[in-house]
Design a protein around this motif. Structure first.
Motif, PDB file in Angstrom:
ATOM      1  N   TYR A  91       0.844  -1.198   0.000  1.00 47.14           N
ATOM      2  CA  TYR A  91       0.000   0.000   0.000  1.00 47.14           C
ATOM      3  C   TYR A  91       0.882   1.251   0.000  1.00 47.14           C
ATOM      4  CZ  TYR A  91      -4.029  -2.956   0.875  1.00 47.14           C
ATOM      5  OH  TYR A  91      -5.015  -3.895   0.756  1.00 47.14           O
ATOM      6  N   VAL A  92       0.609   2.160  -0.925  1.00 44.80           N
ATOM      7  CA  VAL A  92       1.421   3.352  -1.109  1.00 44.80           C
ATOM      8  C   VAL A  92       0.821   4.525  -0.338  1.00 44.80           C
ATOM      9  CG1 VAL A  92       2.402   4.956  -2.789  1.00 44.80           C
ATOM     10  CG2 VAL A  92       2.128   2.535  -3.389  1.00 44.80           C
ATOM     11  N   ALA A 111       9.865   6.276  -3.567  1.00 48.20           N
ATOM     12  CA  ALA A 111      10.364   7.397  -4.354  1.00 48.20           C
ATOM     13  C   ALA A 111      10.208   8.682  -3.551  1.00 48.20           C
ATOM     14  CB  ALA A 111       9.605   7.495  -5.678  1.00 48.20           C
ATOM     15  N   PHE A 112      11.001   9.698  -3.950  1.00 45.12           N
ATOM     16  CA  PHE A 112      10.876  11.003  -3.298  1.00 45.12           C
ATOM     17  C   PHE A 112      11.467  12.071  -4.199  1.00 45.12           C
ATOM     18  CE2 PHE A 112      14.734   8.944  -1.745  1.00 45.12           C
ATOM     19  CZ  PHE A 112      15.715   9.918  -1.796  1.00 45.12           C
ATOM     20  N   THR A 143       7.919  15.800  -1.511  1.00 44.89           N
ATOM     21  CA  THR A 143       7.040  14.659  -1.297  1.00 44.89           C
ATOM     22  C   THR A 143       7.835  13.368  -1.272  1.00 44.89           C
ATOM     23  OG1 THR A 143       5.247  15.796  -2.458  1.00 44.89           O
ATOM     24  CG2 THR A 143       5.010  13.416  -2.160  1.00 44.89           C
ATOM     25  N   ALA A 144       7.463  12.485  -0.363  1.00 45.47           N
ATOM     26  CA  ALA A 144       8.040  11.144  -0.306  1.00 45.47           C
ATOM     27  C   ALA A 144       6.906  10.135  -0.398  1.00 45.47           C
ATOM     28  CB  ALA A 144       8.828  10.941   0.988  1.00 45.47           C
ATOM     29  N   ALA A 145       7.152   9.028  -1.081  1.00 44.52           N
ATOM     30  CA  ALA A 145       6.169   7.949  -1.205  1.00 44.52           C
ATOM     31  C   ALA A 145       6.680   6.736  -0.456  1.00 44.52           C
ATOM     32  CB  ALA A 145       5.929   7.611  -2.676  1.00 44.52           C
ATOM     33  N   LEU A 146       5.880   6.261   0.498  1.00 43.76           N
ATOM     34  CA  LEU A 146       6.223   5.093   1.292  1.00 43.76           C
ATOM     35  C   LEU A 146       5.317   3.940   0.905  1.00 43.76           C
ATOM     36  CD1 LEU A 146       6.447   6.767   4.835  1.00 43.76           C
ATOM     37  CD2 LEU A 146       8.131   6.791   2.985  1.00 43.76           C
ATOM     38  N   VAL A 147       5.754   2.735   1.205  1.00 44.84           N
ATOM     39  CA  VAL A 147       4.936   1.553   0.958  1.00 44.84           C
ATOM     40  C   VAL A 147       4.866   0.740   2.241  1.00 44.84           C
ATOM     41  CG1 VAL A 147       6.891   0.169   0.126  1.00 44.84           C
ATOM     42  CG2 VAL A 147       4.559  -0.429  -0.563  1.00 44.84           C
TER      43      VAL A 147
END
Length: 236
Positions: A91-92, A111-112, A143-147
């Motif tokens: 889940y992102v 990603a960031f 912005t940073a994208a976590l999973v």
């Protein structure tokens, strides 16, 4: 041709946001400024896009990456178009940093924005028996994208001590300084342990994000060996 696959919910989203969720398990980034992403996380792209190995940027970071288990193999994504990222159908989640900082488990980072600063930090009290634990700290504006493996919970650490399995912790407020504690006594260790030997101990103003699953040994080995799915590579 007809199929439920062509339902509107499965079509590419349109919007002005640079970072957006294509769906709960896939990230869409509209390029302009560069993005840094973990190697293996790209699943598709449209347009004129280039992917280049991203070095550590400093001797200090390079040595940390060589000497620690917090391996963050990055690629720089440049060009014009859209890039789609995912990791093991996790889940992102998007996090907007506004001059503050976030400490992230490298396995939970997709990603960031390249404008964000990043560094590898050792977790206080993480010795040999705890595996020498290190996290990646992101800071600045972007912005940073976590999973996460499953839908996570965000725990408030300000009211009482909070303990989290080291393999279930996704990220936490960078101002928090966790300690490593062990809930396993010598008798339990001699009998094979409980499987819950080490936890992060948090207490103070801030939060910790916890996923409802622990990273498996196989996933950790893939990260060290350079496996796909956003986990992998040693020298960067």
């Amino acid at each position: 041709m007809q199929s439920s696959l062509f339902h509107e919910s499965n079509l590419e989203i349109n919007g002005q946001n640079r970072f957006a969720l294509q769906n709960s398990q896939m990230l869409r980034v509209a390029l302009g400024p560069d993005v840094l992403a973990t190697k293996g996380a790209m699943v598709a792209f449209q347009g004129q896009i280039s992917f280049n190995h991203e070095g550590s940027g400093s001797v200090g970071k390079f040595l940390k990456k060589v000497l620690t288990n917090e391996d963050l193999p990055l690629m720089r994504v440049s060009g014009q178009g859209e890039v789609f990222f995912a990791n093991e159908a996790g889940y992102v989640h998007l996090v907007e940093l506004t001059g503050d900082a976030l400490s992230v488990n490298g396995q939970n980072l997709i990603a960031f924005d390249a404008s964000l600063s990043w560094d590898i930090k050792r977790v206080q009290g993480a010795g040999m028996m705890a595996g020498g634990l290190f996290n990646t700290v992101l800071s600045g504006q972007g912005t940073a994208a976590l999973v996460s493996v499953g839908q996570p919970v965000v725990l408030d650490c300000s009211q009482q001590p909070t303990y989290v399995d080291v393999q279930a912790a996704v990220a936490w407020s960078a101002n928090l300084v966790p300690n490593i504690v062990s809930s396993m006594n010598m008798r339990s260790m001699l009998r094979g342990g409980t499987g819950e030997a080490f936890q992060y101990a948090f207490h103070g103003p801030g939060f910790v994000i916890v996923q409802p699953s622990e990273w498996s040994a196989a996933a950790q080995q893939a990260q060290s060996a350079g496996g796909g799915g956003g986990l992998g590579g040693l020298f960067s």
